[in-house]
Write a protein that holds these residues in place. Structure first.
Motif, PDB file in Angstrom:
ATOM      1  N   MET A  41       0.863  -1.192   0.000  1.00  0.00           N
ATOM      2  CA  MET A  41       0.000   0.000   0.000  1.00  0.00           C
ATOM      3  C   MET A  41       0.897   1.239   0.000  1.00  0.00           C
ATOM      4  SD  MET A  41      -2.749  -1.361   2.863  1.00  0.00           S
ATOM      5  CE  MET A  41      -3.950  -0.069   2.821  1.00  0.00           C
ATOM      6  N   ASP A  42       0.776   2.057  -1.025  1.00  0.00           N
ATOM      7  CA  ASP A  42       1.601   3.260  -1.129  1.00  0.00           C
ATOM      8  C   ASP A  42       1.247   4.245  -0.025  1.00  0.00           C
ATOM      9  OD1 ASP A  42       2.848   2.263  -3.326  1.00  0.00           O
ATOM     10  OD2 ASP A  42       1.497   3.228  -4.766  1.00  0.00           O
ATOM     11  N   GLY A  43       2.270   4.897   0.520  1.00  0.00           N
ATOM     12  CA  GLY A  43       2.045   5.885   1.575  1.00  0.00           C
ATOM     13  C   GLY A  43       1.793   5.266   2.922  1.00  0.00           C
ATOM     14  N   PHE A  44       1.978   3.995   3.009  1.00  0.00           N
ATOM     15  CA  PHE A  44       1.742   3.295   4.266  1.00  0.00           C
ATOM     16  C   PHE A  44       2.982   2.498   4.656  1.00  0.00           C
ATOM     17  CE2 PHE A  44      -2.415   4.007   2.461  1.00  0.00           C
ATOM     18  CZ  PHE A  44      -3.131   4.489   3.550  1.00  0.00           C
ATOM     19  N   CYS A  45       2.997   2.127   5.917  1.00  0.00           N
ATOM     20  CA  CYS A  45       4.154   1.371   6.384  1.00  0.00           C
ATOM     21  C   CYS A  45       3.701   0.219   7.285  1.00  0.00           C
ATOM     22  CB  CYS A  45       5.112   2.274   7.175  1.00  0.00           C
ATOM     23  SG  CYS A  45       4.422   2.865   8.723  1.00  0.00           S
ATOM     24  N   THR A  46       4.624  -0.689   7.477  1.00  0.00           N
ATOM     25  CA  THR A  46       4.421  -1.759   8.454  1.00  0.00           C
ATOM     26  C   THR A  46       5.402  -1.548   9.597  1.00  0.00           C
ATOM     27  OG1 THR A  46       3.711  -3.334   6.777  1.00  0.00           O
ATOM     28  CG2 THR A  46       4.540  -4.256   8.838  1.00  0.00           C
ATOM     29  N   VAL A  47       4.900  -1.555  10.799  1.00  0.00           N
ATOM     30  CA  VAL A  47       5.733  -1.414  11.991  1.00  0.00           C
ATOM     31  C   VAL A  47       6.117  -2.810  12.472  1.00  0.00           C
ATOM     32  CG1 VAL A  47       5.770  -0.663  14.411  1.00  0.00           C
ATOM     33  CG2 VAL A  47       4.660   0.769  12.669  1.00  0.00           C
ATOM     34  N   VAL A  48       7.392  -3.028  12.609  1.00  0.00           N
ATOM     35  CA  VAL A  48       7.872  -4.312  13.133  1.00  0.00           C
ATOM     36  C   VAL A  48       8.687  -4.031  14.386  1.00  0.00           C
ATOM     37  CG1 VAL A  48       9.265  -6.380  12.699  1.00  0.00           C
ATOM     38  CG2 VAL A  48       7.982  -5.321  10.816  1.00  0.00           C
ATOM     39  N   THR A  49       8.251  -4.583  15.505  1.00  0.00           N
ATOM     40  CA  THR A  49       9.037  -4.451  16.741  1.00  0.00           C
ATOM     41  C   THR A  49       9.901  -5.709  16.916  1.00  0.00           C
ATOM     42  OG1 THR A  49       7.432  -5.529  18.164  1.00  0.00           O
ATOM     43  CG2 THR A  49       7.158  -3.141  17.819  1.00  0.00           C
ATOM     44  N   GLY A  50      10.920  -5.574  17.737  1.00  0.00           N
ATOM     45  CA  GLY A  50      11.865  -6.687  17.857  1.00  0.00           C
ATOM     46  C   GLY A  50      12.602  -6.873  16.543  1.00  0.00           C
ATOM     47  N   ALA A  51      12.752  -5.748  15.813  1.00  0.00           N
ATOM     48  CA  ALA A  51      13.245  -5.811  14.439  1.00  0.00           C
ATOM     49  C   ALA A  51      14.720  -6.188  14.343  1.00  0.00           C
ATOM     50  CB  ALA A  51      12.999  -4.475  13.736  1.00  0.00           C
ATOM     51  N   ALA A  52      15.421  -6.082  15.440  1.00  0.00           N
ATOM     52  CA  ALA A  52      16.834  -6.486  15.418  1.00  0.00           C
ATOM     53  C   ALA A  52      17.002  -7.927  15.891  1.00  0.00           C
ATOM     54  CB  ALA A  52      17.667  -5.548  16.287  1.00  0.00           C
ATOM     55  N   GLY A  53      15.896  -8.558  16.251  1.00  0.00           N
ATOM     56  CA  GLY A  53      15.961  -9.927  16.769  1.00  0.00           C
ATOM     57  C   GLY A  53      15.928 -10.962  15.662  1.00  0.00           C
ATOM     58  N   GLY A  54      15.971 -12.214  16.059  1.00  0.00           N
ATOM     59  CA  GLY A  54      16.082 -13.314  15.104  1.00  0.00           C
ATOM     60  C   GLY A  54      14.946 -13.353  14.096  1.00  0.00           C
ATOM     61  N   ILE A  55      13.708 -13.341  14.565  1.00  0.00           N
ATOM     62  CA  ILE A  55      12.571 -13.446  13.645  1.00  0.00           C
ATOM     63  C   ILE A  55      12.218 -12.073  13.069  1.00  0.00           C
ATOM     64  CG2 ILE A  55      10.181 -14.184  13.372  1.00  0.00           C
ATOM     65  CD1 ILE A  55      10.613 -16.051  15.808  1.00  0.00           C
ATOM     66  N   GLY A  56      12.240 -11.050  13.928  1.00  0.00           N
ATOM     67  CA  GLY A  56      11.873  -9.701  13.485  1.00  0.00           C
ATOM     68  C   GLY A  56      12.738  -9.221  12.337  1.00  0.00           C
ATOM     69  N   SER A  57      14.035  -9.466  12.419  1.00  0.00           N
ATOM     70  CA  SER A  57      14.934  -8.967  11.366  1.00  0.00           C
ATOM     71  C   SER A  57      14.669  -9.675  10.040  1.00  0.00           C
ATOM     72  CB  SER A  57      16.401  -9.134  11.783  1.00  0.00           C
ATOM     73  OG  SER A  57      16.709 -10.492  12.009  1.00  0.00           O
ATOM     74  N   VAL A  58      14.356 -10.944  10.123  1.00  0.00           N
ATOM     75  CA  VAL A  58      14.038 -11.695   8.895  1.00  0.00           C
ATOM     76  C   VAL A  58      12.740 -11.158   8.274  1.00  0.00           C
ATOM     77  CG1 VAL A  58      13.339 -13.966   8.018  1.00  0.00           C
ATOM     78  CG2 VAL A  58      15.271 -13.776   9.586  1.00  0.00           C
ATOM     79  N   LEU A  59      11.768 -10.861   9.148  1.00  0.00           N
ATOM     80  CA  LEU A  59      10.493 -10.331   8.641  1.00  0.00           C
ATOM     81  C   LEU A  59      10.702  -8.968   7.981  1.00  0.00           C
ATOM     82  CD1 LEU A  59       7.429 -10.626   8.349  1.00  0.00           C
ATOM     83  CD2 LEU A  59       7.199  -9.519  10.594  1.00  0.00           C
ATOM     84  N   VAL A  60      11.504  -8.116   8.601  1.00  0.00           N
ATOM     85  CA  VAL A  60      11.761  -6.790   8.011  1.00  0.00           C
ATOM     86  C   VAL A  60      12.349  -6.951   6.611  1.00  0.00           C
ATOM     87  CG1 VAL A  60      13.186  -4.707   8.177  1.00  0.00           C
ATOM     88  CG2 VAL A  60      12.015  -5.579  10.200  1.00  0.00           C
ATOM     89  N   ARG A  61      13.338  -7.810   6.480  1.00  0.00           N
ATOM     90  CA  ARG A  61      13.975  -8.003   5.166  1.00  0.00           C
ATOM     91  C   ARG A  61      12.959  -8.529   4.144  1.00  0.00           C
ATOM     92  NH1 ARG A  61      18.370 -10.282   8.076  1.00  0.00           N
ATOM     93  NH2 ARG A  61      20.037  -8.770   8.318  1.00  0.00           N
ATOM     94  N   ARG A  62      12.134  -9.455   4.608  1.00  0.00           N
ATOM     95  CA  ARG A  62      11.144 -10.060   3.712  1.00  0.00           C
ATOM     96  C   ARG A  62      10.136  -9.011   3.227  1.00  0.00           C
ATOM     97  NH1 ARG A  62       9.304 -15.735   3.853  1.00  0.00           N
ATOM     98  NH2 ARG A  62       7.421 -15.815   2.630  1.00  0.00           N
ATOM     99  N   LEU A  63       9.648  -8.187   4.158  1.00  0.00           N
ATOM    100  CA  LEU A  63       8.657  -7.174   3.789  1.00  0.00           C
ATOM    101  C   LEU A  63       9.286  -6.092   2.915  1.00  0.00           C
ATOM    102  CD1 LEU A  63       6.823  -6.787   7.244  1.00  0.00           C
ATOM    103  CD2 LEU A  63       6.006  -8.029   5.218  1.00  0.00           C
ATOM    104  N   ALA A  64      10.508  -5.713   3.255  1.00  0.00           N
ATOM    105  CA  ALA A  64      11.185  -4.675   2.464  1.00  0.00           C
ATOM    106  C   ALA A  64      11.454  -5.184   1.046  1.00  0.00           C
ATOM    107  CB  ALA A  64      12.491  -4.270   3.142  1.00  0.00           C
ATOM    108  N   ALA A  65      11.796  -6.446   0.935  1.00  0.00           N
ATOM    109  CA  ALA A  65      12.058  -7.027  -0.393  1.00  0.00           C
ATOM    110  C   ALA A  65      10.788  -7.024  -1.243  1.00  0.00           C
ATOM    111  CB  ALA A  65      12.586  -8.452  -0.242  1.00  0.00           C
ATOM    112  N   GLY A  66       9.635  -7.065  -0.572  1.00  0.00           N
ATOM    113  CA  GLY A  66       8.359  -7.033  -1.291  1.00  0.00           C
ATOM    114  C   GLY A  66       7.942  -5.625  -1.672  1.00  0.00           C
ATOM    115  N   GLY A  67       8.780  -4.664  -1.330  1.00  0.00           N
ATOM    116  CA  GLY A  67       8.502  -3.285  -1.752  1.00  0.00           C
ATOM    117  C   GLY A  67       7.861  -2.415  -0.700  1.00  0.00           C
ATOM    118  N   GLY A  68       7.678  -2.946   0.492  1.00  0.00           N
ATOM    119  CA  GLY A  68       6.996  -2.167   1.521  1.00  0.00           C
ATOM    120  C   GLY A  68       7.924  -1.230   2.269  1.00  0.00           C
TER     121      GLY A  68
END
Lengths: 71, 243
Positions: free
Chosen positions: B1-28
């Motif tokens: 969704m353009d102009g929107f973001c996803t907030v990920v907490t625990g983003a430096a942790g094991g699962i959170g960091s993987v999720l951030v990379r995955r979502l960012a790779a999808g263009g978010g």
């Protein structure tokens, strides 16, 4: 040391005659009690022991040394 | 969704960091929050798609920092994944009420507050999705994890209640309930287990101990429009632990 022995006895749920008591000989010894000893050492003495260090302990005195609680 | 973001907490942790990379790779666009600011910078400082928010989100200061980061990036929140948290394993006899309070604050208290913020008229986004994190420990009677299990059970109650409140606005709330996943957090307590206990733990997961990618994939699905008819659910993601 007395304080440490008292805490160990509480976890082992048996009389601990002294620091030379071999804690794995406690009646009803199980791995959960071992886990509890490790948690007690971390909570009360701020020492995060590894499982290898713990496995090398035989007596309550060994545990107290690990915790930095031996006199 | 353009102009929107996803907030990920625990983003430096094991699962959170993987999720951030995955979502960012999808263009978010991602707002990555973590108590460990240095690690956040190390992981995502060079990624223009990831805004960083360093702080303890259970405190007023950390919460405000997060909201400021969202505002600074001029984005509405269309996704929220709450992976911040910790465990403090202890046998029941050594479990402390203050430990439970701290666990409840991070696992359930913060998402309660953040979902409350998302529910306000000015912040509502139709189609938004939140993913909270429960645990197999909330279901299965995990020895040595009484306080953690109780905090995670609270997450599931929150998931259902928030889902019911937010559904009229087209917003969804779900949870994932992982089994044991190989992360720094889990290694902090598996390091206290002897061989007998470790063997039992491995045997209890017929598909093996989980990886961060496996849980991040479930969370990404729930965040995505592919899950648009799913809300108020806890998806057990545990390699067969609960069978």
């Amino acid at each position: 040391m007395d304080d440490f022995i008292s805490k160990a006895a509480d976890i082992l749920e048996c009389d601990v005659a002294g620091a030379d008591f071999a804690f794995r000989d406690a009646p009803d010894w199980n791995s959960m009690k071992g886990f509890a000893l490790l948690v007690m050492i971390e909570q009360d003495y701020g020492k995060r022991a590894t499982i290898e260090e713990f496995m090398n302990c035989r007596t309550v005195r060994d545990l107290a040394v690990l915790a930095g609680a031996a006199e | 969704m353009d102009g929107f973001c996803t907030v990920v907490t625990g983003a430096a942790g094991g699962i959170g960091s993987v999720l951030v990379r995955r979502l960012a790779a999808g263009g978010g666009k991602i707002v990555a929050a973590d108590i460990d600011g240095a690690r956040l910078e190390q992981l995502f400082g060079a990624d223009g798609r990831v805004a960083r928010s360093a702080g303890d989100v259970t405190t007023d200061e950390g919460f405000e920092t997060l909201l400021r980061t969202i505002a600074d990036n001029s984005c509405g929140v269309c996704g929220f994944a709450h992976f911040a948290g910790f465990d403090a394993p202890a046998p029941l006899a050594l479990a402390k009420p203050e430990t439970f309070s701290a666990l409840a604050a991070v696992h359930a208290g913060f998402p309660l507050r953040f979902l409350g913020w998302m529910s306000k008229k000015a912040n509502r986004v139709r189609g938004a999705s939140a993913v909270l994190v429960s645990s197999a420990a909330a279901h299965g009677g995990a020895k040595g994890h009484a306080a953690y299990s109780a905090a995670k059970a609270a997450v599931e109650g929150l998931t259902r209640a928030a889902a019911a409140e937010l559904a009229p606005y087209g917003m969804r709330v779900n949870a994932v309930a992982p089994g044991v996943v190989d992360t720094e957090l889990s290694r902090a307590w598996t390091g206290k287990l002897d061989k007998e206990q470790l063997d039992a733990l491995a045997k209890a997961h017929p598909l093996g101990i989980g990886t961060p990618d496996q849980v991040a994939a479930a969370a990404a699905f729930l965040l995505s429009p592919d899950a648009s008819w799913i809300t108020g659910q806890t998806i057990v993601c545990d390699g067969g632990f609960s069978l």
